[in-house]
Design an enzyme around this catalytic site. Structure first.
Site, short mmCIF file in Angstrom:
data_model
loop_
_atom_site.label_atom_id
_atom_site.label_comp_id
_atom_site.label_asym_id
_atom_site.label_seq_id
_atom_site.Cartn_x
_atom_site.Cartn_y
_atom_site.Cartn_z
N GLU A 205 32.77 42.44 43.70
CA GLU A 205 33.86 42.22 44.64
C GLU A 205 34.02 43.37 45.63
OE1 GLU A 205 37.31 41.06 42.43
OE2 GLU A 205 36.35 39.24 41.70
N ASP A 242 43.68 43.70 36.86
CA ASP A 242 43.25 42.45 36.25
C ASP A 242 42.51 42.84 34.97
OD1 ASP A 242 42.20 40.08 35.36
OD2 ASP A 242 40.92 39.71 37.10
N GLU A 285 47.32 41.22 35.64
CA GLU A 285 46.78 39.87 35.50
C GLU A 285 46.05 39.73 34.16
OE1 GLU A 285 43.11 37.41 37.55
OE2 GLU A 285 44.27 38.78 38.81
N LYS A 337 43.37 29.76 42.17
CA LYS A 337 41.94 29.68 42.49
C LYS A 337 41.60 28.21 42.69
CE LYS A 337 40.42 33.79 39.94
NZ LYS A 337 39.76 34.28 38.70
N ARG A 366 36.98 34.21 44.25
CA ARG A 366 36.21 34.36 43.02
C ARG A 366 35.19 35.47 43.24
NH1 ARG A 366 37.36 30.27 39.15
NH2 ARG A 366 36.67 31.96 37.78
N SER A 367 34.61 35.94 42.16
CA SER A 367 33.64 37.04 42.31
C SER A 367 32.38 36.58 43.04
CB SER A 367 33.29 37.63 40.95
OG SER A 367 32.89 36.62 40.05
N LYS A 388 44.49 37.99 46.77
CA LYS A 388 43.53 38.83 46.05
C LYS A 388 42.15 38.40 46.53
CE LYS A 388 41.83 39.40 41.36
NZ LYS A 388 42.00 38.98 39.97
#
EC number: 4.2.1.11
Length: 428
Positions: A205, A242, A285, A337, A366-367, A388
């Protein structure tokens, strides 16, 4: 509006070099909408199914030709001729066509690609930006970003179990100012890592992935970088974690390799509380395993009045599971998501349910990402006030930040940046 005349999907590659689905939706007016689907590394057990081919001779089994075929055949046949403005109806047709609870037949990567592309086509046909088409004409807030500057867990090859260490520029007066703050801290952190002999390679990320001895060391690095950039930790900038706890939960305990210890849920809640007491952490998270409802209850009772507790693997953007969590009084925020549930309509339903029950919503990437910036528009359209979407590097992450800059510019005086007000659910 205008009816759908063609739907075409293709296999493209995401930011990790893995296949994903991209879809084009063409309307009779001549406009086209295009969308590409992201993919996660740490995934919740109850997420909608991401359909992969399983053919080891192609992309190590990660191909998505089956999902592409479903779009180009069953889904296209069912949707051609329907007006693109009928988003809920279109999504419901795909849900019924699939016929499973988890999009297990068509694949959530197939349904989501179509759902997002339809919305983009309809917005284009209406002559509106996507955030206005989905969000209406009312006042809109730009989201406070959670910027992932140190990566651990499944997103990096280091000793940190906690997956993401993030900064949130809550003291900024605008999104543009917040982005500058984050970028300056990111570059200060790079210099700091260099000076300490840590590698400055980045994780999935875009954050740094130093091999540190403890989670506290990571947080202390963030404090130092914040101050080196000329900002005050706890005032201008707050921190977010997270934990992705499901990744290190085994046999009823939380195993932290970086700390050399294992914890019961009560002990792990105390461990997280100790971090909150020592560092300016405003959001945690997945602080507990997705199936450890007892642990979530303990954590919520301990920290829920002063810290945002975000359910990701816990809720998987599923309105039914979120409703159960609300009833049980666990967490106080929803991570959103789009690919966890597989359609825009269900995503918007989850956000609405969270709002009606005073749970915050955090729009999330998402990653495994693409250059698609739909979630930036969604964050503004839903007024969720937080997003995020990774660090201050990698163009797949910057695509979202840059889109938010454009949206703020378009909204001009009508653009609000909430700062600390984004955590409206705390202290209730």
């Amino acid at each position: 509006m205008s009816a759908i005349v063609d739907i075409f999907a293709r296999e493209i590659l995401d930011s990790r070099g893995n296949p994903t689905v991209e879809c084009d939706v063409l309307l009779e007016s001549g406009v086209m909408g295009r969308a590409a689907v992201p993919s996660g590394a740490s995934t919740g057990q109850k997420e909608a199914l991401e359909l992969r081919d399983g053919d080891k001779s192609r992309y190590s089994g990660k191909g998505v030709l089956k999902a592409v075929e479903h779009v180009n055949n069953q889904i296209a046949q069912a949707l051609i001729g329907i007006d693109a403005s009928e988003q809920s109806y279109i999504d419901q047709i795909m849900i019924e066509l699939d016929g499973t609870e988890n999009k297990g037949n068509l694949g959530a990567n197939a349904t989501l690609a179509v759902s997002m592309a339809v919305a983009r086509a309809a917005a284009e046909d209406a002559g509106l930006p996507l955030y206005r088409y989905l969000g209406g004409a009312g006042p809109m807030s730009l989201p406070v970003p959670m910027m992932n500057v140190i990566n651990g867990g499944e997103h990096a090859n280091n000793s940190l179990n906690i997956q993401e260490f993030m900064i949130m520029p809550v003291g900024a007066k605008s999104f543009r100012e917040a982005l500058r703050c984050g970028a300056e801290i990111f570059h200060a952190l790079k210099k700091l890592c260099d000076s300490k002999g840590f590698p400055t390679t980045v994780g999935d990320e875009g954050g740094f992935a130093p091999n540190l001895n403890s989670h506290k060391e990571a947080l202390q690095l963030m404090v130092e970088a914040t101050e080196a950039a000329g900002y005050k930790a706890g005032e201008d900038v707050l921190f977010a974690l997270d934990c992705a706890s499901s990744e290190f939960y085994k046999d009823g305990k939380y195993h932290l390799e970086a700390e050399g210890r294992s914890y019961t849920n009560a002990e792990f809640a105390e461990y997280l509380e100790s971090l909150v007491n020592e560092f300016p952490i405003i959001s945690i998270e997945d602080g507990m395993d997705e199936n450890d409802w007892e642990g979530w209850k303990l954590l919520t009772e301990k920290l829920g009045g002063k810290v945002q507790l975000v359910g990701d693997d816990l809720f998987v953007t599923n309105p039914k599971i979120l409703a159960e969590g609300i009833e049980k009084g666990v967490a106080n925020a929803l991570l959103v998501k789009v690919n966890q549930i597989g359609t825009l309509s269900e995503t918007l339903k989850a956000v609405d349910l969270a709002k009606r029950n005073r749970y915050a919503s955090v729009m999330s990437h998402r990653s495994g990402e693409t250059e698609d910036s739909t979630i930036a528009d969604l964050a503004v359209a839903t007024n969720c006030m937080q997003i995020k979407t990774g660090s201050l590097s990698r163009s797949d992450r910057m695509a979202k930040y840059n889109q938010l800059l454009r949206i703020e510019e378009e909204l001009a005086e009508a653009a609000d940046y909430p700062g600390k007000a984004a955590f409206y659910q705390l202290g209730k």
